[in-house]
Write an enzyme that holds these catalytic residues in place. Structure first.
Site, PDB file in Angstrom:
ATOM      1  N   ASP A  30       0.683  -1.268   0.039  1.00 13.80           N
ATOM      2  CA  ASP A  30      -0.058  -0.199   0.066  1.00 13.80           C
ATOM      3  C   ASP A  30       0.788   1.334  -0.155  1.00 13.80           C
ATOM      4  O   ASP A  30       2.111   1.305   0.471  1.00 13.80           O
ATOM      5  CB  ASP A  30      -1.082  -0.043   1.161  1.00 13.80           C
ATOM      6  CG  ASP A  30      -2.119   0.737   1.007  1.00 13.80           C
ATOM      7  OD1 ASP A  30      -2.998   0.406   0.571  1.00 13.80           O
ATOM      8  OD2 ASP A  30      -2.130   2.032   0.876  1.00 13.80           O
ATOM      9  N   LYS A  35      -0.535   2.930   7.168  1.00 10.59           N
ATOM     10  CA  LYS A  35      -1.259   1.525   7.185  1.00 10.59           C
ATOM     11  C   LYS A  35      -0.436   0.512   7.078  1.00 10.59           C
ATOM     12  O   LYS A  35      -0.612  -0.740   7.970  1.00 10.59           O
ATOM     13  CB  LYS A  35      -1.956   1.434   6.001  1.00 10.59           C
ATOM     14  CG  LYS A  35      -3.165   0.453   6.100  1.00 10.59           C
ATOM     15  CD  LYS A  35      -3.750   0.503   4.714  1.00 10.59           C
ATOM     16  CE  LYS A  35      -5.105   1.108   4.824  1.00 10.59           C
ATOM     17  NZ  LYS A  35      -6.229   1.107   3.837  1.00 10.59           N
ATOM     18  N   THR A 121     -13.121  -2.761  -9.217  1.00 13.28           N
ATOM     19  CA  THR A 121     -14.403  -2.696  -9.880  1.00 13.28           C
ATOM     20  C   THR A 121     -14.057  -1.621 -11.110  1.00 13.28           C
ATOM     21  O   THR A 121     -13.998  -0.389 -10.596  1.00 13.28           O
ATOM     22  CB  THR A 121     -15.830  -2.385  -9.182  1.00 13.28           C
ATOM     23  OG1 THR A 121     -15.764  -3.535  -8.301  1.00 13.28           O
ATOM     24  CG2 THR A 121     -16.688  -2.432 -10.013  1.00 13.28           C
ATOM     25  N   GLU A 151     -14.171  -8.954  -7.965  1.00 15.48           N
ATOM     26  CA  GLU A 151     -14.314  -9.526  -6.499  1.00 15.48           C
ATOM     27  C   GLU A 151     -15.744  -9.136  -5.993  1.00 15.48           C
ATOM     28  O   GLU A 151     -16.354  -8.184  -6.229  1.00 15.48           O
ATOM     29  CB  GLU A 151     -13.326  -8.830  -5.515  1.00 15.48           C
ATOM     30  CG  GLU A 151     -13.486  -9.222  -4.260  1.00 15.48           C
ATOM     31  CD  GLU A 151     -13.384 -10.661  -4.169  1.00 15.48           C
ATOM     32  OE1 GLU A 151     -12.406 -11.289  -4.693  1.00 15.48           O
ATOM     33  OE2 GLU A 151     -14.185 -11.213  -3.507  1.00 15.48           O
ATOM     34  N   PHE A 249     -31.487  -9.985  -0.375  1.00 20.84           N
ATOM     35  CA  PHE A 249     -31.672  -8.498  -1.007  1.00 20.84           C
ATOM     36  C   PHE A 249     -33.232  -8.184  -1.201  1.00 20.84           C
ATOM     37  O   PHE A 249     -33.410  -7.168  -2.129  1.00 20.84           O
ATOM     38  CB  PHE A 249     -30.997  -8.665  -2.319  1.00 20.84           C
ATOM     39  CG  PHE A 249     -29.473  -8.381  -1.907  1.00 20.84           C
ATOM     40  CD1 PHE A 249     -28.655  -7.470  -2.013  1.00 20.84           C
ATOM     41  CD2 PHE A 249     -28.697  -9.812  -1.827  1.00 20.84           C
ATOM     42  CE1 PHE A 249     -27.444  -7.296  -1.537  1.00 20.84           C
ATOM     43  CE2 PHE A 249     -27.356  -9.640  -1.407  1.00 20.84           C
ATOM     44  CZ  PHE A 249     -26.606  -8.473  -1.386  1.00 20.84           C
ATOM     45  N   LEU A 250     -33.943  -8.684  -0.146  1.00 21.36           N
ATOM     46  CA  LEU A 250     -35.398  -8.470  -0.486  1.00 21.36           C
ATOM     47  C   LEU A 250     -35.730  -7.892   0.896  1.00 21.36           C
ATOM     48  O   LEU A 250     -37.015  -8.209   1.500  1.00 21.36           O
ATOM     49  CB  LEU A 250     -36.399  -9.512  -0.649  1.00 21.36           C
ATOM     50  CG  LEU A 250     -36.388  -9.892  -2.256  1.00 21.36           C
ATOM     51  CD1 LEU A 250     -37.495 -10.989  -2.432  1.00 21.36           C
ATOM     52  CD2 LEU A 250     -36.683  -8.558  -3.151  1.00 21.36           C
ATOM     53  N   ALA A 252     -36.777  -4.439   2.945  1.00 17.16           N
ATOM     54  CA  ALA A 252     -37.094  -3.266   2.927  1.00 17.16           C
ATOM     55  C   ALA A 252     -36.167  -2.281   3.992  1.00 17.16           C
ATOM     56  O   ALA A 252     -35.902  -2.842   5.109  1.00 17.16           O
ATOM     57  CB  ALA A 252     -38.363  -2.823   3.146  1.00 17.16           C
ATOM     58  N   CYS A 260     -19.814   0.507  -2.687  1.00 13.35           N
ATOM     59  CA  CYS A 260     -20.039  -0.186  -3.865  1.00 13.35           C
ATOM     60  C   CYS A 260     -21.279   0.147  -4.612  1.00 13.35           C
ATOM     61  O   CYS A 260     -21.230   0.702  -5.694  1.00 13.35           O
ATOM     62  CB  CYS A 260     -19.774  -1.489  -3.838  1.00 13.35           C
ATOM     63  SG  CYS A 260     -18.151  -2.122  -3.237  1.00 13.35           S
TER      64      CYS A 260
HETATM   65  P1  NAD Z   1      -9.941   0.946   0.030  1.00 14.65           P
HETATM   66  O1  NAD Z   1     -10.122   2.175  -0.170  1.00 14.65           O
HETATM   67  O2  NAD Z   1     -10.387   0.281   1.105  1.00 14.65           O
HETATM   68  O3  NAD Z   1      -8.561   0.551  -0.226  1.00 14.65           O
HETATM   69  C1  NAD Z   1      -7.880   0.861  -1.166  1.00 14.65           C
HETATM   70  C2  NAD Z   1      -6.568   0.869  -0.988  1.00 14.65           C
HETATM   71  O4  NAD Z   1      -5.426   1.029  -2.098  1.00 14.65           O
HETATM   72  C3  NAD Z   1      -6.080   1.963   0.135  1.00 14.65           C
HETATM   73  O5  NAD Z   1      -5.478   1.485   1.201  1.00 14.65           O
HETATM   74  C4  NAD Z   1      -4.958   2.935  -0.797  1.00 14.65           C
HETATM   75  O6  NAD Z   1      -4.359   3.698   0.031  1.00 14.65           O
HETATM   76  C5  NAD Z   1      -4.668   1.934  -1.749  1.00 14.65           C
HETATM   77  N1  NAD Z   1      -3.888   2.580  -2.720  1.00 14.65           N
HETATM   78  C6  NAD Z   1      -4.374   3.632  -3.485  1.00 14.65           C
HETATM   79  N2  NAD Z   1      -3.261   3.880  -4.700  1.00 14.65           N
HETATM   80  C7  NAD Z   1      -2.295   3.008  -4.355  1.00 14.65           C
HETATM   81  C8  NAD Z   1      -1.444   3.039  -5.076  1.00 14.65           C
HETATM   82  N3  NAD Z   1      -0.769   3.727  -6.289  1.00 14.65           N
HETATM   83  N4  NAD Z   1      -0.348   1.908  -4.741  1.00 14.65           N
HETATM   84  C9  NAD Z   1      -0.607   1.269  -3.629  1.00 14.65           C
HETATM   85  N5  NAD Z   1      -1.780   1.373  -2.780  1.00 14.65           N
HETATM   86  C10 NAD Z   1      -2.626   2.222  -3.339  1.00 14.65           C
HETATM   87  O7  NAD Z   1     -10.749   0.351  -1.233  1.00 14.65           O
HETATM   88  P2  NAD Z   1     -11.487  -1.088  -1.438  1.00 14.65           P
HETATM   89  O8  NAD Z   1     -12.810  -0.906  -0.758  1.00 14.65           O
HETATM   90  O9  NAD Z   1     -10.843  -2.232  -1.161  1.00 14.65           O
HETATM   91  O10 NAD Z   1     -12.039  -1.107  -2.982  1.00 14.65           O
HETATM   92  C11 NAD Z   1     -10.979  -1.673  -3.771  1.00 14.65           C
HETATM   93  C12 NAD Z   1     -11.857  -1.813  -5.088  1.00 14.65           C
HETATM   94  O11 NAD Z   1     -12.268  -3.113  -5.092  1.00 14.65           O
HETATM   95  C13 NAD Z   1     -12.739  -0.643  -5.831  1.00 14.65           C
HETATM   96  O12 NAD Z   1     -12.637  -0.706  -7.159  1.00 14.65           O
HETATM   97  C14 NAD Z   1     -14.157  -1.402  -5.348  1.00 14.65           C
HETATM   98  O13 NAD Z   1     -15.102  -0.893  -6.067  1.00 14.65           O
HETATM   99  C15 NAD Z   1     -13.868  -2.871  -5.335  1.00 14.65           C
HETATM  100  N6  NAD Z   1     -14.712  -3.441  -4.435  1.00 14.65           N
HETATM  101  C16 NAD Z   1     -14.757  -3.367  -3.368  1.00 14.65           C
HETATM  102  C17 NAD Z   1     -15.630  -4.061  -2.473  1.00 14.65           C
HETATM  103  C18 NAD Z   1     -15.922  -3.752  -1.000  1.00 14.65           C
HETATM  104  O14 NAD Z   1     -16.716  -4.233  -0.226  1.00 14.65           O
HETATM  105  N7  NAD Z   1     -15.198  -2.896  -0.517  1.00 14.65           N
HETATM  106  C19 NAD Z   1     -16.139  -5.430  -2.788  1.00 14.65           C
HETATM  107  C20 NAD Z   1     -15.818  -5.646  -4.171  1.00 14.65           C
HETATM  108  C21 NAD Z   1     -15.200  -4.836  -4.978  1.00 14.65           C
END
Ligand code: NAD
Length: 432
Positions: A30, A35, A121, A151, A249-250, A252, A260
């Site tokens: 990261d 972190k 995503t 994911e 997912f039903l 209310a 997301c």
């Molecule tokens: P998040 O914000 O919790 O984590 C993303 C991490 O990426 C952060 O810790 C940030 O510091 C790091 N980061 C950003 N730029 C970086 C770089 N250049 N090098 C290294 N680290 C970097 O995000 P998330 O919730 O884990 O979501 C990530 C992706 O997964 C998104 O596209 C989201 O839509 C998708 N997604 C999320 C979920 C969910 O439930 N949170 C589920 C499925 C898919």
């Protein structure tokens, strides 16, 4: 396999840890050095049931480590996953600058064949852009493959979902990376769908938009229930027992939120517009979701009339149960709307209070859920934490200035609440 995950957030940390649990050697990278330091020192930046134990176990076994260096991650692994944010831009399009930036960083460090897997995503056709970017910025001119592997984990159940996925989607441009991807996912015993990259990217946006549609559908039905005196939970049960529909997912509620659904729905609407097929149904899904919140706020203000200067208790700040994530949380939006009307808030959440403080600095944070109601005009349930079902209702009735509960998650039985002496207003069960 030797795996690196770039982006150690909700998805990256869970995926990396579960890959390590599956026997792979994993580096979670990261750019947030704080972190990484915290994780290296045994701390946890997020709350997710079961995750801390699994991180400790795999760090102890030498299969999982953390680094702030993309260079180290790329050098030491064969497969590099991208799990960085893809936040919305004003207007709903996706900010792909994190994906573009990481693609450039990876390209700059590649010295031999690598598989680069996008787990974030992203809009359809992003994989093609990642290929172009890596080709342009790769100094060594080495071979590589780009894969789309969306994911589907749910926050709050992320470890369970990752370890037992309904399916694994692998989008590829050639057959070359398929074997390695199948090997990575072999420990999880899930059906694997191998498809092209564009289809894999679309599967994720279409799936999340469909789930959001299901929630808005039942929320619209809840309004019909209130207008007709029917009970939405019984309607949902009757609908959901049809195997073609399904009960999940039903429920209310106040509406969907989180990091997301709102963003993926907006993104998918924008994508369909750009492609020349504006998907009007999905705009209606958004509209119903916004109206559901408006209706709940109106329920509160119709009952309490002027909110200015009144103290209201709120149980739940996270966007759903079992998480500390408050991004786009309906509970936070509700609190902000009540504050705009001049209400003072006493709030509680089992895990999300620290993260909520940045968004609701003026609220009073109460450590014990049974103390929230003290001196309040009414109590609101905004998140479906299961422990709220065990609220001491007798104490709440005595603590409240008036025995009024607004339940945005339908946790209690309306007849029982009335018998206990509450004015109890929930979603879609009898007259509003
Ligand atoms: P998040 O914000 O919790 O984590 C993303 C991490 O990426 C952060 O810790 C940030 O510091 C790091 N980061 C950003 N730029 C970086 C770089 N250049 N090098 C290294 N680290 C970097 O995000 P998330 O919730 O884990 O979501 C990530 C992706 O997964 C998104 O596209 C989201 O839509 C998708 N997604 C999320 C979920 C969910 O439930 N949170 C589920 C499925 C898919």
């Amino acid at each position: 396999m030797r795996i690196t995950i770039i982006g150690t957030g909700y998805v990256g940390l869970v995926s990396g840890t579960c890959f390590a649990e599956g026997g792979h050697t994993v580096i979670c990278v990261d750019k947030d050095a704080g972190k990484i330091k915290m994780l290296q020192a045994g701390g946890m930046p997020i709350y997710e049931p079961g995750l801390e134990e699994l991180v400790q176990k795999n760090v102890g076994a030498g299969r999982l480590c953390f680094s702030a260096s993309t260079k180290e991650g790329v050098e030491k692994s064969d497969v590099i996953f991208i799990a960085v944010p893809t936040p919305p831009l004003p207007g709903g399009a996706v900010d792909l600058s994190f994906i573009e930036g990481v693609s450039r960083e990876i390209a700059g460090e590649m010295r031999e064949y690598k598989i680069v897997v996008d787990k974030s995503t992203v809009p359809v056709k992003t994989g093609e852009k990642v290929v172009e970017t890596i080709t342009r910025y790769c100094k060594a001119k080495v071979d590589f493959d780009v894969v789309s592997n969306p994911e589907f984990l749910r926050e709050g159940f992320a470890v369970e979902d990752f370890m037992n996925p309904d399916r694994v989607v692998i989008g590829v441009m050639s057959a070359r990376p398929v074997l390695a991807m199948k090997e990575i996912y072999a420990p999880y015993n899930a059906p694997v769908i191998v498809t092209d990259i564009n289809s894999a990217e679309l599967i994720k946006h279409a799936a999340n938009s469909f789930l959001a549609m299901k929630i808005s559908f039942i929320n619209a039905v809840s309004v019909i229930c209130e207008l007709s005196g029917a009970n939405v939970q019984e309607v949902a049960q009757g609908m959901g027992m049809d195997a073609r529909i399904g009960r999940r997912f039903l429920d209310a509620s106040l509406g969907f939120g989180g990091s997301c659904f709102p963003k993926d729905l907006s993104a998918f609407i924008r994508i369909t517009e750009t492609l020349g097929y504006p998907f009007g149904l999905l705009k209606e899904v958004q509209k119903i979701n916004a109206e559901q919140m408006d209706r709940f706020v109106k329920k509160v203000s119709d009952t309490l009339w002027v909110l200015k200067g009144k103290t209201i208790g709120v149980l739940g700040l996270a966007f759903k149960q079992n998480t500390d994530d408050v991004r786009m949380s309906p509970a936070i939006e509700l609190c902000q709307r009540l504050q705009q009307e001049g209400a003072r808030l006493r709030v509680h959440d089992p895990q999300a209070m620290e993260k909520a403080k940045a968004l609701l600095p003026e609220a009073t944070y109460v450590a014990n859920m049974d103390e929230v109601a003290e001196g309040c005009e009414a109590l609101i349930i905004a998140t479906e934490w299961p422990q709220f079902k065990k609220l001491d209702l007798d104490r709440a009735r005595k603590s409240l200035m008036h025995p009024i509960i607004f339940d945005g998650r339908n946790l209690f039985n309306p007849e029982e609440m009335e018998r206990l002496g509450f004015l109890y207003k929930s979603i879609g069960r009898g007259k509003a």
